[in-house]
Design a protein around this motif. Sequence first.
Motif, mmCIF file in Angstrom:
data_model
loop_
_atom_site.group_PDB
_atom_site.id
_atom_site.type_symbol
_atom_site.label_atom_id
_atom_site.label_comp_id
_atom_site.label_asym_id
_atom_site.label_seq_id
_atom_site.Cartn_x
_atom_site.Cartn_y
_atom_site.Cartn_z
ATOM 1 N N ILE A 11 0.834 -1.203 0.000
ATOM 2 C CA ILE A 11 0.000 0.000 0.000
ATOM 3 C C ILE A 11 0.870 1.256 0.000
ATOM 4 O O ILE A 11 0.597 2.212 -0.714
ATOM 5 C CB ILE A 11 -0.959 -0.022 1.216
ATOM 6 C CG1 ILE A 11 -1.971 -1.167 1.040
ATOM 7 C CG2 ILE A 11 -1.671 1.322 1.386
ATOM 8 C CD1 ILE A 11 -2.796 -1.459 2.261
ATOM 9 N N ARG A 12 1.914 1.257 0.827
ATOM 10 C CA ARG A 12 2.800 2.431 0.938
ATOM 11 C C ARG A 12 4.263 1.968 0.962
ATOM 12 O O ARG A 12 4.885 1.878 2.025
ATOM 13 C CB ARG A 12 2.487 3.208 2.217
ATOM 14 C CG ARG A 12 1.194 3.988 2.214
ATOM 15 C CD ARG A 12 1.203 5.177 1.264
ATOM 16 N NE ARG A 12 2.303 6.091 1.498
ATOM 17 C CZ ARG A 12 2.259 7.095 2.366
ATOM 18 N NH1 ARG A 12 1.182 7.327 3.077
ATOM 19 N NH2 ARG A 12 3.313 7.871 2.517
ATOM 20 N N LEU A 29 0.200 8.039 7.342
ATOM 21 C CA LEU A 29 -0.929 7.369 6.699
ATOM 22 C C LEU A 29 -2.135 8.299 6.718
ATOM 23 O O LEU A 29 -2.428 8.917 7.732
ATOM 24 C CB LEU A 29 -1.293 6.070 7.435
ATOM 25 C CG LEU A 29 -0.261 4.955 7.446
ATOM 26 C CD1 LEU A 29 -0.801 3.755 8.213
ATOM 27 C CD2 LEU A 29 0.146 4.551 6.039
ATOM 28 N N ASP A 33 -5.314 5.437 3.011
ATOM 29 C CA ASP A 33 -4.395 4.348 3.350
ATOM 30 C C ASP A 33 -5.027 3.414 4.370
ATOM 31 O O ASP A 33 -4.943 2.186 4.240
ATOM 32 C CB ASP A 33 -3.080 4.900 3.929
ATOM 33 C CG ASP A 33 -2.290 5.726 2.935
ATOM 34 O OD1 ASP A 33 -2.336 5.422 1.731
ATOM 35 O OD2 ASP A 33 -1.621 6.682 3.376
ATOM 36 N N SER A 36 -7.634 1.239 2.800
ATOM 37 C CA SER A 36 -6.973 0.194 2.016
ATOM 38 C C SER A 36 -6.419 -0.902 2.917
ATOM 39 O O SER A 36 -6.550 -2.094 2.623
ATOM 40 C CB SER A 36 -5.836 0.789 1.174
ATOM 41 O OG SER A 36 -6.322 1.701 0.242
ATOM 42 N N ILE A 37 -5.807 -0.507 4.012
ATOM 43 C CA ILE A 37 -5.252 -1.478 4.963
ATOM 44 C C ILE A 37 -6.368 -2.353 5.534
ATOM 45 O O ILE A 37 -6.235 -3.578 5.595
ATOM 46 C CB ILE A 37 -4.478 -0.758 6.091
ATOM 47 C CG1 ILE A 37 -3.196 -0.148 5.533
ATOM 48 C CG2 ILE A 37 -4.178 -1.703 7.248
ATOM 49 C CD1 ILE A 37 -2.506 0.830 6.474
#
Length: 74
Positions: A11-12, A29, A33, A36-37
């Motif tokens: 994701i990052r 974040l 984010d 998404s997590i």
Amino acid sequence: MEKLLEILKGIRPDVDFENENALIDDGILDSFDVVSIISELDDAFDVQIRITELDPDNFNSAEAIWNLVQQLKK
């Protein structure tokens, strides 16, 4: 934990999740984010993260996220 780190880096990739302890507090974040997590955690670990668990403390570090996943798996 290895799977979690893989998800987070997917994701990052620019974030050092192994050493960062203020992902939310320092604004590393953002809300997208976190969404998404949460989605990835649901898919990977079959856990449902509820609104009550959306405390910044639960997402400030990879360890905190991992502890949340472990609690929800019980």
